[in-house]
Scaffold this motif. Sequence first.
Motif, PDB file in Angstrom:
ATOM      1  N   ARG A  61     -23.764   3.299  24.203  1.00 45.15           N
ATOM      2  CA  ARG A  61     -24.346   4.338  23.343  1.00 45.15           C
ATOM      3  C   ARG A  61     -25.415   5.171  24.039  1.00 45.15           C
ATOM      4  NH1 ARG A  61     -23.640  -0.155  20.625  1.00 45.15           N
ATOM      5  NH2 ARG A  61     -25.820  -0.794  20.839  1.00 45.15           N
ATOM      6  N   THR A  62     -25.577   4.990  25.350  1.00 44.40           N
ATOM      7  CA  THR A  62     -26.552   5.780  26.108  1.00 44.40           C
ATOM      8  C   THR A  62     -25.888   6.474  27.292  1.00 44.40           C
ATOM      9  OG1 THR A  62     -28.376   4.321  25.502  1.00 44.40           O
ATOM     10  CG2 THR A  62     -28.701   5.721  27.440  1.00 44.40           C
ATOM     11  N   ASP A  63     -25.222   5.702  28.144  1.00 43.45           N
ATOM     12  CA  ASP A  63     -24.605   6.245  29.342  1.00 43.45           C
ATOM     13  C   ASP A  63     -23.201   6.778  29.053  1.00 43.45           C
ATOM     14  OD1 ASP A  63     -26.796   5.681  30.985  1.00 43.45           O
ATOM     15  OD2 ASP A  63     -26.131   3.617  31.292  1.00 43.45           O
ATOM     16  N   ASN A  64     -22.661   7.502  30.016  1.00 45.96           N
ATOM     17  CA  ASN A  64     -21.307   8.028  29.902  1.00 45.96           C
ATOM     18  C   ASN A  64     -20.600   7.943  31.243  1.00 45.96           C
ATOM     19  OD1 ASN A  64     -21.365  10.805  31.403  1.00 45.96           O
ATOM     20  ND2 ASN A  64     -23.200  10.854  30.096  1.00 45.96           N
ATOM     21  N   VAL A  65     -19.282   8.129  31.211  1.00 50.49           N
ATOM     22  CA  VAL A  65     -18.487   8.209  32.429  1.00 50.49           C
ATOM     23  C   VAL A  65     -17.640   9.475  32.361  1.00 50.49           C
ATOM     24  CG1 VAL A  65     -18.400   5.688  32.637  1.00 50.49           C
ATOM     25  CG2 VAL A  65     -16.496   6.915  31.574  1.00 50.49           C
ATOM     26  N   VAL A  66     -17.231   9.959  33.530  1.00 50.25           N
ATOM     27  CA  VAL A  66     -16.389  11.153  33.639  1.00 50.25           C
ATOM     28  C   VAL A  66     -15.098  10.732  34.332  1.00 50.25           C
ATOM     29  CG1 VAL A  66     -16.154  13.418  34.732  1.00 50.25           C
ATOM     30  CG2 VAL A  66     -18.326  12.766  33.652  1.00 50.25           C
ATOM     31  N   ALA A  67     -13.972  11.297  33.885  1.00 54.11           N
ATOM     32  CA  ALA A  67     -12.683  10.965  34.497  1.00 54.11           C
ATOM     33  C   ALA A  67     -11.761  12.169  34.459  1.00 54.11           C
ATOM     34  CB  ALA A  67     -12.036   9.787  33.775  1.00 54.11           C
ATOM     35  N   ILE A  68     -10.835  12.195  35.408  1.00 57.85           N
ATOM     36  CA  ILE A  68      -9.804  13.223  35.387  1.00 57.85           C
ATOM     37  C   ILE A  68      -8.855  12.960  34.213  1.00 57.85           C
ATOM     38  CG2 ILE A  68      -9.919  13.685  37.860  1.00 57.85           C
ATOM     39  CD1 ILE A  68      -7.467  11.866  38.214  1.00 57.85           C
ATOM     40  N   ASP A  69      -8.121  13.996  33.808  1.00 56.36           N
ATOM     41  CA  ASP A  69      -7.177  13.882  32.712  1.00 56.36           C
ATOM     42  C   ASP A  69      -5.963  14.759  33.018  1.00 56.36           C
ATOM     43  OD1 ASP A  69      -6.276  13.098  30.121  1.00 56.36           O
ATOM     44  OD2 ASP A  69      -6.960  15.022  29.303  1.00 56.36           O
ATOM     45  N   PRO A  70      -4.751  14.177  32.995  1.00 55.15           N
ATOM     46  CA  PRO A  70      -4.394  12.824  32.592  1.00 55.15           C
ATOM     47  C   PRO A  70      -4.606  11.812  33.714  1.00 55.15           C
ATOM     48  CG  PRO A  70      -2.430  14.023  33.226  1.00 55.15           C
ATOM     49  CD  PRO A  70      -3.557  15.009  33.297  1.00 55.15           C
ATOM     50  N   THR A  71      -4.723  10.551  33.329  1.00 63.40           N
ATOM     51  CA  THR A  71      -4.849   9.485  34.309  1.00 63.40           C
ATOM     52  C   THR A  71      -4.575   8.146  33.632  1.00 63.40           C
ATOM     53  OG1 THR A  71      -6.191   8.688  36.168  1.00 63.40           O
ATOM     54  CG2 THR A  71      -7.332   9.032  34.064  1.00 63.40           C
ATOM     55  N   TYR A  72      -4.811   7.051  34.323  1.00 66.77           N
ATOM     56  CA  TYR A  72      -4.551   5.701  33.819  1.00 66.77           C
ATOM     57  C   TYR A  72      -5.363   5.446  32.547  1.00 66.77           C
ATOM     58  CZ  TYR A  72      -4.322   0.547  33.957  1.00 66.77           C
ATOM     59  OH  TYR A  72      -4.135  -0.780  33.667  1.00 66.77           O
ATOM     60  N   GLY A  73      -4.698   4.996  31.496  1.00 67.61           N
ATOM     61  CA  GLY A  73      -5.321   4.892  30.192  1.00 67.61           C
ATOM     62  C   GLY A  73      -6.373   3.817  30.029  1.00 67.61           C
ATOM     63  N   MET A  74      -6.388   2.806  30.914  1.00 64.06           N
ATOM     64  CA  MET A  74      -7.347   1.706  30.735  1.00 64.06           C
ATOM     65  C   MET A  74      -8.785   2.130  30.973  1.00 64.06           C
ATOM     66  SD  MET A  74      -6.340  -1.081  29.435  1.00 64.06           S
ATOM     67  CE  MET A  74      -7.802  -2.063  29.824  1.00 64.06           C
ATOM     68  N   TYR A  75      -9.017   3.206  31.706  1.00 62.90           N
ATOM     69  CA  TYR A  75     -10.398   3.659  31.890  1.00 62.90           C
ATOM     70  C   TYR A  75     -11.011   3.995  30.527  1.00 62.90           C
ATOM     71  CZ  TYR A  75      -8.275   4.638  36.497  1.00 62.90           C
ATOM     72  OH  TYR A  75      -7.568   4.552  37.662  1.00 62.90           O
ATOM     73  N   GLN A  76     -10.262   4.731  29.713  1.00 65.20           N
ATOM     74  CA  GLN A  76     -10.791   5.093  28.396  1.00 65.20           C
ATOM     75  C   GLN A  76     -10.845   3.889  27.463  1.00 65.20           C
ATOM     76  OE1 GLN A  76      -9.085   8.527  26.474  1.00 65.20           O
ATOM     77  NE2 GLN A  76     -10.585   8.424  24.810  1.00 65.20           N
ATOM     78  N   VAL A  77      -9.856   3.008  27.533  1.00 64.34           N
ATOM     79  CA  VAL A  77      -9.877   1.806  26.696  1.00 64.34           C
ATOM     80  C   VAL A  77     -11.134   0.985  26.981  1.00 64.34           C
ATOM     81  CG1 VAL A  77      -8.740  -0.406  26.235  1.00 64.34           C
ATOM     82  CG2 VAL A  77      -7.384   1.687  26.389  1.00 64.34           C
ATOM     83  N   CYS A  78     -11.446   0.790  28.266  1.00 62.64           N
ATOM     84  CA  CYS A  78     -12.643   0.026  28.622  1.00 62.64           C
ATOM     85  C   CYS A  78     -13.914   0.742  28.172  1.00 62.64           C
ATOM     86  CB  CYS A  78     -12.691  -0.229  30.128  1.00 62.64           C
ATOM     87  SG  CYS A  78     -11.542  -1.507  30.678  1.00 62.64           S
ATOM     88  N   ALA A  79     -13.915   2.065  28.265  1.00 62.39           N
ATOM     89  CA  ALA A  79     -15.066   2.829  27.780  1.00 62.39           C
ATOM     90  C   ALA A  79     -15.246   2.603  26.284  1.00 62.39           C
ATOM     91  CB  ALA A  79     -14.882   4.314  28.088  1.00 62.39           C
ATOM     92  N   ASP A  80     -14.150   2.670  25.541  1.00 60.68           N
ATOM     93  CA  ASP A  80     -14.232   2.480  24.094  1.00 60.68           C
ATOM     94  C   ASP A  80     -14.665   1.066  23.733  1.00 60.68           C
ATOM     95  OD1 ASP A  80     -13.409   5.087  23.808  1.00 60.68           O
ATOM     96  OD2 ASP A  80     -11.317   4.586  23.359  1.00 60.68           O
ATOM     97  N   VAL A  81     -14.131   0.077  24.433  1.00 59.05           N
ATOM     98  CA  VAL A  81     -14.510  -1.313  24.179  1.00 59.05           C
ATOM     99  C   VAL A  81     -16.005  -1.520  24.421  1.00 59.05           C
ATOM    100  CG1 VAL A  81     -14.274  -3.680  25.060  1.00 59.05           C
ATOM    101  CG2 VAL A  81     -12.239  -2.312  24.609  1.00 59.05           C
ATOM    102  N   ASN A  82     -16.527  -0.878  25.470  1.00 60.84           N
ATOM    103  CA  ASN A  82     -17.934  -1.055  25.827  1.00 60.84           C
ATOM    104  C   ASN A  82     -18.849  -0.026  25.170  1.00 60.84           C
ATOM    105  OD1 ASN A  82     -18.181  -3.263  28.066  1.00 60.84           O
ATOM    106  ND2 ASN A  82     -16.320  -2.131  28.573  1.00 60.84           N
ATOM    107  N   ASP A  83     -18.299   0.781  24.260  1.00 64.00           N
ATOM    108  CA  ASP A  83     -19.075   1.767  23.502  1.00 64.00           C
ATOM    109  C   ASP A  83     -19.793   2.743  24.424  1.00 64.00           C
ATOM    110  OD1 ASP A  83     -19.908   3.021  21.238  1.00 64.00           O
ATOM    111  OD2 ASP A  83     -21.357   1.503  20.622  1.00 64.00           O
TER     112      ASP A  83
END
Length: 353
Positions: free
Chosen positions: A92-114
């Motif tokens: 709820r404080t930090d963020n990550v940046v990623a290319i799109d489209p790409t491997y879906g687990m990056y976003q899944v892990c981001a969502d899991v870790n809020d």
Amino acid sequence: MKTIEELTRPNIWRLKPYSSARDEYKGATASVFLDANENPYNTPNNRYPDPLQWEVKSTLSKIKKVPSENIFLGNGSDEAIDLAFRAFCEPRTDNVVAIDPTYGMYQVCADVNDVEYRKVLLDEHFQFSADDLLAAADEHTKLIFLCSPNNPTGNDLKSDEIRKLLKEFDGLVVLDEAYNDFSEAPSFLEELDRHPNLIILQTFSKAWGCAAIRLGMAFASTEIIGIFNKIKYPYNVNKLTQQQALEMLRRYYEIERWVKTLKEERQRVEKEFSKLPCTVKVFPSDANFFLARVTDAVGIYHYLVGEGIIVRNRHSIALCGNCLRVTIGTRLENETLLSALKRWPENGKERNV
């Protein structure tokens, strides 16, 4: 770049890791083990595995030409991805940046870790601009994710743009090289010691033919590897997986033959696929799969399922409208796919009635 201490979550930096029984006696010679509450029967599977997998790392080090201390082994590459979020990103404080489209687990892990996940769209050639990714970042951006060759697009990302990002971003760059064995581009492992903010991911699942054993690799500075080892579960890679990995590492030259065969077959299948009436475009690939735009991705996908052939429907993914992702299989499997597609749309229309 910021120091690793500045990038690491304060509670993780202060964390005292769990010390397993096998950690405590490391280096000593022992034949009687009464320290870990194990059952003395059913040798050898009654004993806990090496928590840091030193024999596997030592053997892998010779092939990858990276010191063992710069290697992390995990339960698939997904474990290393998740650990990067847990170690460096404050929910709820930090963020990550990623290319799109790409491997879906990056976003899944981001969502899991809020953790906020910021997407930056690739261009029409499926390439990225370091400037665009940097523009999407701010003082709370801890990680930038790249995948090269990218999934699902199959292409190598431009190495000069990767280097520019490593030079100008003050956080960590996670470069996923799961498919690098199939590419003509050299791995960034050759430059690992020049980039203290680089984490490289590789896997035993693709070129090594070991998806079932779930073994991923991360390569980074000793500081970053130390953080990963600090917060991973004590025995994260089981003994059977370690044994199979050692067996495959001894067969390294056989893996090289597999890769050569698959690359040759990829070129052949891409050429034949491009001739199909249902094909609009086959995109260039540096992986063991290719992305193809077809006339009706959803219809063709369901038709192939009915024929007992499974490909990946990427129609709903950014920039991939009406696209299918096709993995290169054996010659027989590939011919079965091509033969089925030559019968589309006649059989497909009958099946959809």
